[in-house]
Design an enzyme around this catalytic site. Sequence first.
Site, PDB file in Angstrom:
ATOM      1  N   ASP A 497     -16.560 -46.425  38.663  1.00  0.00           N
ATOM      2  CA  ASP A 497     -17.171 -47.749  38.533  1.00  0.00           C
ATOM      3  C   ASP A 497     -18.315 -47.961  39.517  1.00  0.00           C
ATOM      4  O   ASP A 497     -19.093 -48.891  39.369  1.00  0.00           O
ATOM      5  CB  ASP A 497     -16.119 -48.830  38.820  1.00  0.00           C
TER       6      ASP A 497
HETATM    7  C1  GLC Z   1     -10.511 -48.329  39.841  1.00  0.00           C
HETATM    8  C2  GLC Z   1     -10.641 -48.818  38.432  1.00  0.00           C
HETATM    9  C3  GLC Z   1     -10.890 -47.690  37.473  1.00  0.00           C
HETATM   10  C4  GLC Z   1     -11.991 -46.838  37.971  1.00  0.00           C
HETATM   11  C5  GLC Z   1     -11.754 -46.366  39.390  1.00  0.00           C
HETATM   12  C6  GLC Z   1     -12.918 -45.589  39.954  1.00  0.00           C
HETATM   13  O1  GLC Z   1      -9.296 -47.653  39.966  1.00  0.00           O
HETATM   14  O2  GLC Z   1      -9.507 -49.505  38.011  1.00  0.00           O
HETATM   15  O3  GLC Z   1     -11.181 -48.190  36.204  1.00  0.00           O
HETATM   16  O4  GLC Z   1     -12.100 -45.762  37.100  1.00  0.00           O
HETATM   17  O5  GLC Z   1     -11.537 -47.464  40.210  1.00  0.00           O
HETATM   18  O6  GLC Z   1     -14.009 -46.394  40.202  1.00  0.00           O
HETATM   19  C1  GLC Z   2     -14.828 -51.755  43.001  1.00  0.00           C
HETATM   20  C2  GLC Z   2     -13.951 -50.622  43.446  1.00  0.00           C
HETATM   21  C3  GLC Z   2     -13.519 -49.770  42.299  1.00  0.00           C
HETATM   22  C4  GLC Z   2     -12.965 -50.626  41.205  1.00  0.00           C
HETATM   23  C5  GLC Z   2     -13.901 -51.753  40.835  1.00  0.00           C
HETATM   24  C6  GLC Z   2     -13.244 -52.640  39.826  1.00  0.00           C
HETATM   25  O1  GLC Z   2     -16.024 -51.266  42.537  1.00  0.00           O
HETATM   26  O2  GLC Z   2     -14.571 -49.821  44.396  1.00  0.00           O
HETATM   27  O3  GLC Z   2     -12.544 -48.860  42.724  1.00  0.00           O
HETATM   28  O4  GLC Z   2     -12.743 -49.846  40.084  1.00  0.00           O
HETATM   29  O5  GLC Z   2     -14.242 -52.489  41.963  1.00  0.00           O
HETATM   30  O6  GLC Z   2     -13.951 -53.762  39.496  1.00  0.00           O
END
Ligand code: GLC
Ligand code: GLC
Length: 838
Positions: A497
Amino acid sequence: MEQKRYGHFDDQHREYVITDPQTPWPWINYLGNEDFFSLISNTAGGYSFYKDAKFRRITRYRYNNVPMDNGGRYFYIVDESNLNSQTSNLKPTIWNPGWKPCKTPLDFYECRHGMSYTRITGRKNGVEASVLFFVPLKKWCEVQKLTLKNESSEVKQLKLFSFEEWCLWNAATDMENFQRNFSTGEVEIEGSTIYHKTEYRERRNHYAFYHVNAPIQGYDTDRESFVGLYNEFADPQAVVEGKPRNSHAHGWSPIASHYIEVTLQPGESKDFVFLLGYIENEQDEKFEAPQVINKKKAHALIAELDTTEKVDKAFAELCEYWDALLNIYKVRTGNDKLDRMVNIWNQYQCMVTFNFSRSASFFESGVGRGMGFRDSNQDLVGFVHQIPPRARQRIIDIASTQFPDGGCYHQYQPLTKRGNNDIGGGFNDDPCWLIFGTVAYIKETGDFSILDEMVPFDNQPGSEVTLFEHLKISMDHVINNLGPHMLPLIGRADWNDCLNLNCFSWDPNESFQTTENVSEGTKAESLMIAGLFVVTGKDYVQLCKQLANRPLTSHPSPLTSSFFAEEANRMQQAVDAMIDAVKKHGWDGEWYLRAYDFYGRKIGSNECDEAKIFIESQGWCTMAEIGAEEGLVAKSLDSCKKYLECEHGMVLNNPAFSKYIYEYGEISSYPEGYKENAGIFCHNNPWVIIGECIAGRGNDAWSHYAKILPSYVEEKYQTLHKVEPYVNCQMVAGKDAFKPGEGKNSWLTGTAAWMWYTVSEFILGIKPDYDGIRIDPCLPETASDYTVNRKFREAEYDITIHPNGQQKGVKSITLDGNPIDGTVIPYSPGKHTVEVTM
Ligand code: GLC
Ligand code: GLC
């Protein structure tokens, strides 16, 4: 290394036993399996909600409070037996079984977190108070069975106060809209039941109640009357004075507290059943008299649980339910640390992540995120063997939030099942996960009929197409969104993300995840999606080949065998093309690239100053076996060991970013070693481990696996790790961090499902397949013989594996004494014995 321990596993009872209330962080558990849920910490902190932690919050909880984890279901015990005017001891002992909030030192403390229940026991001055917390199956309530026992030789006169604080339903507005909130609160009191009915008069048709199955000698429903404006949970005025106020809340902050006087003879014990319940009424049956709520359903629910016997029976049913769930896959390796994770805790965490996605934990406030499209599909893979019908429904719910072009809402709310507009879509990995989840479901159940289900787009009635069509457009979404290197365009982000290649934000008020300041003309491509596409594309091809032999019959125009044969062909070509593109443009010499940025420049390359190598593309491209013959897979896996691995697991990227890079987005906003910036993001370690297993490198697979396996961590360093040692957390601080090894964001993480998928299918090697169970273990050389008892559809297999020092490769299999060809045990109902020699 710090060696202090706060608890230990009790495998026989499937419990984690916490023996010191001052854990390095609240160590929590989850109650409830389907509609009514609670979070409970080792000191009884936490809250309850119905279905949706945002829209139906039943009790209030203040996140990130001071002190941490204040507020929950509290029992205050006032023991006046030590009062003595001669020694001028005029203060009674006031204590809680879970130590908090009074923090009176206890003579004994223990918290046992079990499968959907928690038992907290405290002892003080000859009195034992033990509370069993659980949510009975199919019931909308939390039971709190309190047992008070006099272990002294004197008569004990005790005053007991219960405590819950109501949330005004919407957990988000409950924390912000005080001009309204302080005027809306309404309660009713009837006998030993306190009803919370805020907003019931208008658009709400639901209320909550807190009941005890004993006469009460007083109560409180107004928070300030009970606590006192200048007091705290640790010393509520009513408790300190041993006198309830019998307050009736009108606005402000409604609570529920019962007051009971208890006399206990030496050796005597008494049970009290407290019930926190939730009720919904039909619109025309809301009231029994003007302004008086209809309590019929509450009375009925109370009647089902108003004695110790009824509660014990409900608890026994819950335990049987978990027995059955955990009997589906049982391993015996002789290594307790492995067996307890596989047989108990990993599977338990999979159920929890299936239920909550990333919504409610002690790190997820329940108001931020609902169910994630990619998250829920992955969670499902850890859960599908437990309750397939629930997984089936989940797939349909998720697919219903897809758009006609194959893109999808990134999240949806569990209560409404509607896509979440605040976040929208545009995460280009999302569609592939639908295939990942659906294929796992069909392999487990053999139920191809799910592909015939009519599923809408964006929940719009009239837009329905078959689920198979949803899978098809999911694949096509990738194919239709390729960049200049014929690799998948990344969109807002892929699985990571925080790799936001079209965001370009200098404005701290913009969300990294929803901002695309420039995307027109983007060349940003993802090697992670490329690998994911190849893996799920192969799955899709295999599925089409299956369907060619059993065409879909129903709606609206039946799909024929020849359609599926052609479709398999078409997708195989797309997969081959993707493999070529990765080999041509996605290999950096020692590892797979991570991405191309907006301008078409390499990300995750030796040419970069920082973050030269990323884990995600190594995981997915090795799972996809891209370039295996040319030695790319082995090189990539070696690079993971060389550059990513450290004492606590593999970091996400290396070296960490030391400055914010406008072109990359959130990933470079984190300090070195945390979260997506070179943290050990446990979720993606299993990808590399599976890559190792597919490549047959059992020693390496095992060593990576054991590093992040909670039971190993539990033994090694509880204090440093900080969060619960019985489940995986999302992130452990990486080698570049200030405190490597420190864990954060426990419970709600895709790590649970991936750890399960990895160990159950790739390490222990028991893989559900369309026609049976494929046996394909990948083990460390040191592995000894082990057995797996696997219930599969209408069959039960008792499988014994003789590794003979081999890491990979099944030599022979016998089924019920007869040799079989190949490695798939053909499915047939009934009990079977399988012997496997490697
Ligand atoms: C969080 C989110 C997931 C994402 C991950 C890496 O665990 O829930 O959807 O893939 O972060 O950013
Ligand atoms: C932030 C976190 C990531 C997560 C995301 C969800 O970017 O670092 O892990 O998946 O929020 O909104």
